[in-house]
Write an enzyme that holds these catalytic residues in place. Structure first.
Site, short mmCIF file in Angstrom:
data_model
loop_
_atom_site.label_atom_id
_atom_site.label_comp_id
_atom_site.label_asym_id
_atom_site.label_seq_id
_atom_site.Cartn_x
_atom_site.Cartn_y
_atom_site.Cartn_z
N ARG A 258 1.02 -1.19 0.00
CA ARG A 258 0.05 0.06 0.03
C ARG A 258 0.96 1.08 0.07
NH1 ARG A 258 -4.85 -0.03 4.27
NH2 ARG A 258 -5.40 1.67 3.06
N CYS B 126 -1.49 5.81 9.39
CA CYS B 126 -1.68 4.46 8.60
C CYS B 126 -2.84 4.77 7.66
CB CYS B 126 -2.15 3.50 9.67
SG CYS B 126 -3.57 3.95 10.70
#
Length: 280
Positions: free
Chosen positions: A176, A234
């Site tokens: 990611r 995050c």
């Protein structure tokens, strides 16, 4: 104050009658509602915490998927859990503290002095042979009051500027970060200047936190050295709290960017970097 507690230490506290509030924060992207798992078996006396409902405020638009709750809402949640001023609180989950770290961080932010994570979570409790209870625990309401400000926070503009003077850590999985996949948010990649430090790398093979020395070495490998300022983000501010906790175990203070990638990627005015280097 200690950040972690072992299953043996928690069992000893509970058996001796030392006042300890245990909070079960089972949650994951795949199973956000951990109620049934909690009811099927939990640490005796543990109160279930709904991460989505009690550790976030979804009425705040444009702040990411898990905006921080207000002081008033978090006070109500703390009192539902039975918390009183001066209580020792232990938080746990079945995900290596990846979700319960959000409760650890918020409780510290709210001014609760002694909050510990059950190292290894429910698996460690089971492996140690300790019993589980079933059903719900409904404690007497507490009287604790949240006073936010106990933990440092950065907003989206501060996160954008952070790499110029400090280290901004991206706690998501490396694919990611690199922008190879993005299963949730509208754009793939990372905040320019951020460095990849997946929260899963804070744990050993048994799902327990690595030692303070190992964590210091790990974070030094991504540039956290010499008292440099550190912040973490995050996907939505949940596992970034795990990063902050791991840094704290290593003796390193760090700020949390609560909006995280879910806020950043939804703002089309914000640039996105991809690839393995911080800026590309």
């Amino acid at each position: 104050m200690p950040i972690l507690i072992t299953a043996e230490e928690l069992a000893a506290r509970l058996s001796s009658g030392e006042l300890t509030v245990v909070l079960d924060v089972r949650w994951s992207l795949a199973e956000p509602d951990g109620t049934e798992a909690y009811r099927a078996g939990h640490v005796p006396g543990a109160v279930y915490v709904d991460l989505d409902a009690e550790l976030a405020d979804h009425d705040l638009a444009g702040q990411g998927r898990h905006p921080l709750p207000t002081e008033g809402a978090f006070t109500s949640a703390m009192r539902r859990w039975g918390l009183r001023d001066g209580d020792v609180v232990v938080v746990m989950d079945d995900l290596g503290n990846q979700s319960s770290a959000r409760a650890w961080w918020l409780l510290r932010h709210a001014g609760v002095a002694d909050v510990r994570m059950l190292d290894g979570g429910l698996a460690a409790w089971r492996e140690a042979g300790h019993p589980l209870d079933t059903g719900d625990v409904v404690p007497e309401p507490g009287d604790a009051t949240a006073h936010f400000g106990g933990m440092p926070v950065v907003d989206i503009d501060e996160a954008a500027a952070f790499p110029a003077t400090g280290v901004l850590l991206d706690a998501r999985g490396a694919p990611r970060y690199r922008g190879e996949v993005e299963p949730i948010d509208p754009r793939a990649g990372h905040i320019p200047g951020a460095r990849s430090a997946p929260s899963g790398e804070n744990l050993d093979a048994d799902g327990r936190f690595k030692s303070a020395e190992e964590l210091r070495e790990h974070f030094a490998g991504v540039g956290v050295t010499g008292g440099v300022p550190v912040a973490a983000y995050c996907g939505s501010g949940v596992t970034a709290a795990h990063e902050v906790a791991a840094l704290a175990i290593a003796g390193i203070g760090a700020a949390l960017y609560p909006g995280s990638w879910s806020q950043w990627s939804n703002d089309e005015t914000r640039p996105v970097a991809t690839g393995v280097s911080p800026v590309e």
